[in-house]
Design an enzyme around this catalytic site. Structure first.
Site, PDB file in Angstrom:
ATOM      1  N   GLU A 247       0.815  -1.224   0.000  1.00  0.00           N
ATOM      2  CA  GLU A 247       0.000   0.000   0.000  1.00  0.00           C
ATOM      3  C   GLU A 247       0.843   1.265   0.000  1.00  0.00           C
ATOM      4  O   GLU A 247       1.789   1.403   0.775  1.00  0.00           O
ATOM      5  CB  GLU A 247      -0.934   0.014   1.213  1.00  0.00           C
ATOM      6  CG  GLU A 247      -1.872   1.223   1.247  1.00  0.00           C
ATOM      7  CD  GLU A 247      -2.928   1.146   2.331  1.00  0.00           C
ATOM      8  OE1 GLU A 247      -3.745   2.079   2.426  1.00  0.00           O
ATOM      9  OE2 GLU A 247      -2.929   0.157   3.094  1.00  0.00           O
ATOM     10  N   LYS A 263      -8.709  -0.917   0.969  1.00  0.00           N
ATOM     11  CA  LYS A 263      -9.771  -1.433   1.826  1.00  0.00           C
ATOM     12  C   LYS A 263     -10.536  -2.455   1.012  1.00  0.00           C
ATOM     13  O   LYS A 263     -11.145  -2.126   0.000  1.00  0.00           O
ATOM     14  CB  LYS A 263     -10.719  -0.321   2.308  1.00  0.00           C
ATOM     15  CG  LYS A 263     -10.285   0.316   3.610  1.00  0.00           C
ATOM     16  CD  LYS A 263     -10.430  -0.631   4.773  1.00  0.00           C
ATOM     17  CE  LYS A 263      -9.678  -0.159   6.000  1.00  0.00           C
ATOM     18  NZ  LYS A 263      -8.257  -0.515   5.981  1.00  0.00           N
TER      19      LYS A 263
END
Length: 443
Positions: A247, A263
């Site tokens: 990420e 997410k």
């Protein structure tokens, strides 16, 4: 023969070496270089993109070292936002390498943390490397202000290095029991029902004590088990980070800001058909989309604090990206940074990242402090670099090991986004899925 070029500027020397001139394949030479770096330097930072294609590109492949971690604040290293600002105001040809820990939040907001910290990273640390390496498609370039690059090259070429990694078998134990985890998720769902928060990222720690690890060796095992676009290795004296992050937190390229929150997670399938089915299921999962959208809105609000009015936009919503163990739902939010707003201000506006906190962010931070058992430290902080032109790139420190070689304490954390629709058992299994690569190399 090596391709050689020597350039002098404020004692900086430069040497470029073609990959096909190295005595071993470049993948092994990187391992030798990192082993040399770890053995001789108190401050080491390595950034590994693993040749993974990524929207707005992955990390640049950089290794930087400094013999002594403690140097002159604001000149050669930074321990505070103010030090970092002073470093960035200087005209230099060197990058800045380092990290931001999660608990910097306490200085950015009116918050406190009272949990124990068993690793002990300082809240913020950046250093100006004395020697650094930049790997590109065909060559490695060695820069140094303290030694002749040709000598460094010869030292690494001759470095004794085992291509097979030693075993690092550890029995990791959970800080909280599964029953306590389930109970906490239920309590967080009650907070959501009562309107205190919409979403909160709740994390749990796994740890071992009296461990004796070979950090650089273990990093390469983790990187092979779970290659990611924002991987990295950090040494600060006797404290280590071994990172396999998928990420990005925040990138600045020119006046463009890029944030790419994750997410939404699904296990990879064991066959092409099953893998495609799992990808499609994640793509259409309304709960995962709702979690992702909440964080996208939070990131938009964060970037709007510093970006030009009207420039913040969602470039990609609910993108699906495949990694070795998981499918991830990733969105991309961009904005334009005005010339009068500093790089430090941009980082402060978005930190800590919404994907590891929740929404609204301040209440989520307070609930995290209430229900988690230890300080996160560098976990869910950020590891990254500033280039000489003040562009930067920072990851989200997840899927990572922290290790204190002095105390023998080793730790990793995993978490998931809790919403009212969360099923505690499924959230617990998601945590185990995210921990799979680390558990595999340790057991």
């Amino acid at each position: 023969m090596p391709i050689f070029a020597a350039v002098f500027h404020k004692r900086m020397q430069q040497l470029s070496v073609a990959f096909d001139s190295l005595p071993v394949p470049v993948s092994l030479w990187k391992q030798k270089a990192l082993a040399w770096a770890e053995a001789h330097h108190e401050a080491v930072a390595y950034y590994e993109p693993n040749q993974i294609p990524y929207r707005h590109q992955a990390f640049q492949n950089i290794l930087g070292v400094r013999a002594r971690a403690e140097a002159t604040p604001g000149v050669d290293c930074a321990h505070s936002w103010q030090d970092l600002s002073l470093l960035l105001q200087q005209q230099q040809q060197t990058p800045l390498l380092g990290f931001l820990t999660y608990d910097l939040k306490n200085g950015l907001e009116q918050l406190q943390s009272h949990h124990p910290d068993f690793i002990g990273f300082p809240p913020l640390y950046f250093f100006r490397p004395e020697t650094w390496f930049v790997f590109d498609k065909a060559k490695v370039t060695i820069f140094s202000t303290v030694a002749q690059p040709q000598v460094i090259l010869q030292t690494i070429n001759a470095w004794a290095f085992l291509t097979s990694f030693s075993e690092n078998r550890l029995k990791m134990q959970a800080r909280v029991s599964k029953e306590k985890y389930v109970q906490t998720v239920q309590q967080l769902r009650q907070h959501i029902l009562e309107g205190d928060v919409y979403e909160v990222n709740y994390c749990q720690e796994f740890y071992a004590e009296n461990a004796q690890l070979e950090p650089s060796s273990l990093f390469w095992k983790l990187n092979a088990a779970s290659p990611t676009p924002f991987a990295g290795f950090l040494k600060l004296q006797q404290k280590y980070l071994l990172c396999a992050s998928p990420e990005r937190f925040l990138k600045k390229e020119g006046n463009l800001l890029v944030s790419q929150p994750i997410k939404g997670t699904s296990k990879r399938g064991s066959s092409p058909a099953e893998d495609l089915a799992r990808r499609r299921a994640l793509a259409s999962n309304e709960k995962e989309q709702a979690e992702n959208m909440m964080i996208v809105d939070l990131v938009r609000n964060d970037l709007n604090r510093v970006a030009e009015t009207g420039s913040v936009q969602v470039e990609e919503l609910f993108g699906l990206y495949g990694f070795k163990y998981v499918w991830q739902m990733i969105s991309t939010v961009t904005g334009t940074l005005p010339a009068e707003v500093s790089a430090v201000s941009a980082l402060q506006a978005a930190f800590p990242m919404g994907s590891m906190t929740g929404a609204p962010k301040i209440m989520a931070l307070e609930l995290i402090e209430t229900y988690e058992q230890t300080k996160r430290g560098l976990y869910s902080g950020s590891f990254g670099y500033f280039l000489p032109n003040r562009d930067f790139d920072f990851n989200v420190v997840i899927r990572s090991l922290q290790y204190n070689a002095t105390s023998g304490y080793v730790s990793f954390e995993v978490g998931s986004a809790i919403t009212y629709d969360s099923d505690p058992e499924q959230e617990y299994q998601e945590c185990l899925l995210k921990a799979a690569a680390i558990l595999k190399i340790l057991s």
